[in-house]
Design an enzyme around this catalytic site. Structure first.
Site, PDB file in Angstrom:
ATOM      1  N   HIS A  34      69.896  77.362 116.841  1.00 49.44           N
ATOM      2  CA  HIS A  34      69.754  76.572 118.070  1.00 49.44           C
ATOM      3  C   HIS A  34      70.582  77.201 119.202  1.00 49.44           C
ATOM      4  CE1 HIS A  34      69.247  73.222 114.964  1.00 49.44           C
ATOM      5  NE2 HIS A  34      68.141  73.105 115.675  1.00 49.44           N
ATOM      6  N   GLN A 145      61.240  81.471 117.024  1.00 49.06           N
ATOM      7  CA  GLN A 145      60.165  82.125 116.261  1.00 49.06           C
ATOM      8  C   GLN A 145      60.148  81.606 114.813  1.00 49.06           C
ATOM      9  OE1 GLN A 145      57.988  84.439 117.687  1.00 49.06           O
ATOM     10  NE2 GLN A 145      56.936  84.212 115.725  1.00 49.06           N
ATOM     11  N   ASP A 147      59.882  78.670 113.803  1.00 49.12           N
ATOM     12  CA  ASP A 147      58.762  77.732 113.679  1.00 49.12           C
ATOM     13  C   ASP A 147      57.567  78.349 114.396  1.00 49.12           C
ATOM     14  OD1 ASP A 147      60.088  75.146 112.492  1.00 49.12           O
ATOM     15  OD2 ASP A 147      61.468  75.939 113.979  1.00 49.12           O
ATOM     16  N   VAL A 173      67.295  83.413 113.777  1.00 51.67           N
ATOM     17  CA  VAL A 173      68.676  83.734 113.398  1.00 51.67           C
ATOM     18  C   VAL A 173      68.841  83.429 111.912  1.00 51.67           C
ATOM     19  CG1 VAL A 173      71.112  83.209 113.797  1.00 51.67           C
ATOM     20  CG2 VAL A 173      69.499  83.202 115.712  1.00 51.67           C
TER      21      VAL A 173
HETATM   22  P1  AMP Z   1      64.765  71.764 115.388  1.00 48.01           P
HETATM   23  O1  AMP Z   1      66.065  71.119 115.770  1.00 48.01           O
HETATM   24  O2  AMP Z   1      64.673  72.136 113.943  1.00 48.01           O
HETATM   25  O3  AMP Z   1      63.571  70.998 115.893  1.00 48.01           O
HETATM   26  O4  AMP Z   1      64.721  73.156 116.151  1.00 48.01           O
HETATM   27  C1  AMP Z   1      64.863  73.217 117.550  1.00 48.01           C
HETATM   28  C2  AMP Z   1      64.523  74.605 118.019  1.00 48.01           C
HETATM   29  O5  AMP Z   1      65.396  75.549 117.415  1.00 48.01           O
HETATM   30  C3  AMP Z   1      63.084  75.019 117.661  1.00 48.01           C
HETATM   31  O6  AMP Z   1      62.525  75.734 118.754  1.00 48.01           O
HETATM   32  C4  AMP Z   1      63.305  75.908 116.467  1.00 48.01           C
HETATM   33  O7  AMP Z   1      62.276  76.883 116.297  1.00 48.01           O
HETATM   34  C5  AMP Z   1      64.626  76.587 116.830  1.00 48.01           C
HETATM   35  N1  AMP Z   1      65.273  77.099 115.637  1.00 48.01           N
HETATM   36  C6  AMP Z   1      65.552  76.431 114.487  1.00 48.01           C
HETATM   37  N2  AMP Z   1      66.107  77.252 113.579  1.00 48.01           N
HETATM   38  C7  AMP Z   1      66.157  78.482 114.148  1.00 48.01           C
HETATM   39  C8  AMP Z   1      66.618  79.765 113.722  1.00 48.01           C
HETATM   40  N3  AMP Z   1      67.137  79.954 112.513  1.00 48.01           N
HETATM   41  N4  AMP Z   1      66.520  80.789 114.594  1.00 48.01           N
HETATM   42  C9  AMP Z   1      65.988  80.616 115.824  1.00 48.01           C
HETATM   43  N5  AMP Z   1      65.545  79.441 116.291  1.00 48.01           N
HETATM   44  C10 AMP Z   1      65.628  78.384 115.469  1.00 48.01           C
END
Ligand code: AMP
Length: 277
Positions: A34, A145, A147, A173
């Protein structure tokens, strides 16, 4: 840093915000993945807005909404350190007041992969992201990326509905051993955490075979599945080698391919992907 919980209050602030405004939507329980989105938003915009909202409409009846990890105080401390200007943290009632009945549905690209295994998931995602875009009014919005299908769905929605903003994709990441960072990794016990590495190992195998010239997509799916099946704690939902735009399964890789998978490790469902070519 200002924390805002109501759309009306945000709108007043929005009028005085220096442009461009960069926006990072999240469900909280923040990790370095994030924060990479926040850092990129910080580098490219005058104002950075981050939302924290665990969106109930994207969880299915069997999903983990109630158990989804939350730690708003820690999240706010991390966001403050990254130089976030505004954190938008609405309640469920603020986003879905009684009588709420309008939905955003993106067809076709939502039929496959995550969409096939999680009916209604992308309807919830597209609806909340559209509502957040209308509320936050950003110039740019940052998505991981990690998701990959979500990113495709959001880009399609923005284009089809003429939303006036740029969607920016940020690379996944990973932990030092390769496991993609995810809020759901906290569900894994130490043995499961080891087993979870099978996703990255399978993606690395696909990358290696592709680098050696393998272009038969079915062969890649088979090799990855065989590797995952050797891990007793892992259960495959899908292993896919698909066209990165249409998400249709490929038989032969000619240009680029999105290699993606969903694998359950115990009760925890993990997704990951890489792009070949
Ligand atoms: P979430 O809180 O899981 O809904 O994720 C919020 C945003 O963070 C989304 O755009 C996800 O794709 C991104 N995100 C989650 N995990 C990662 C990661 N390991 N690397 C890059 N972006 C991430």
């Amino acid at each position: 840093m200002k924390v805002v919980t109501e759309i009306g209050e945000y709108r007043k602030l929005r009028k005085g915000m220096p442009s461009p405004v960069g926006f990072v939507p999240t469900m909280g329980y923040l990790h370095q993945g994030h924060l990479a989105l926040v850092q990129q938003a910080r580098a490219e915009n005058k104002t950075v807005v981050v939302s924290i909202f665990v969106n109930p409409t994207q969880f299915g009846p069997k999903d983990d909404l109630a158990a989804y990890p939350r730690d708003p105080e820690r999240d706010l401390a991390l966001l403050e350190k990254e130089g976030t200007d505004i954190v938008f943290m609405p309640s469920a009632e603020e986003m879905y007041p009684e009588g709420f009945s309008s939905w955003v549905e993106v067809d076709k690209v939502t039929d496959r992969l995550e969409g096939a295994f999680r009916p209604g998931h992308f309807r919830g995602v597209a609806t909340i992201v559209a509502k957040l875009f209308n509320s936050v009014q950003p110039h740019r919005a940052y998505f991981g990326q990690k998701d990959a299908q979500q990113l495709i769905v959001i880009k399609k929605m923005v284009s089809d509905l003429n939303m006036d903003l740029e969607v920016v994709a940020v690379p996944t990441v990973r932990d030092p051993d390769g496991l993609a960072m995810s809020s759901r990794n906290t569900y894994l016990d130490p043995e499961e955490r080891k087993a979870a590495l099978v996703l990255w190992n399978a993606l690395s195998l696909a990358q290696e075979l592709w680098s050696k010239g393998e272009r038969n997509a079915e062969r890649l799916r088979q090799e990855m599945s065989a590797l995952i099946q050797k891990e007793p704690r892992a259960k495959i939902d899908y292993v896919s080698v698909a066209d990165p735009d249409s998400l249709e399964e490929l038989s032969q890789i000619e240009g680029t391919a999105l290699v993606s998978m969903a694998v359950r490790i115990g009760k925890t469902r993990l997704i990951d992907n890489i792009t070949l070519g």
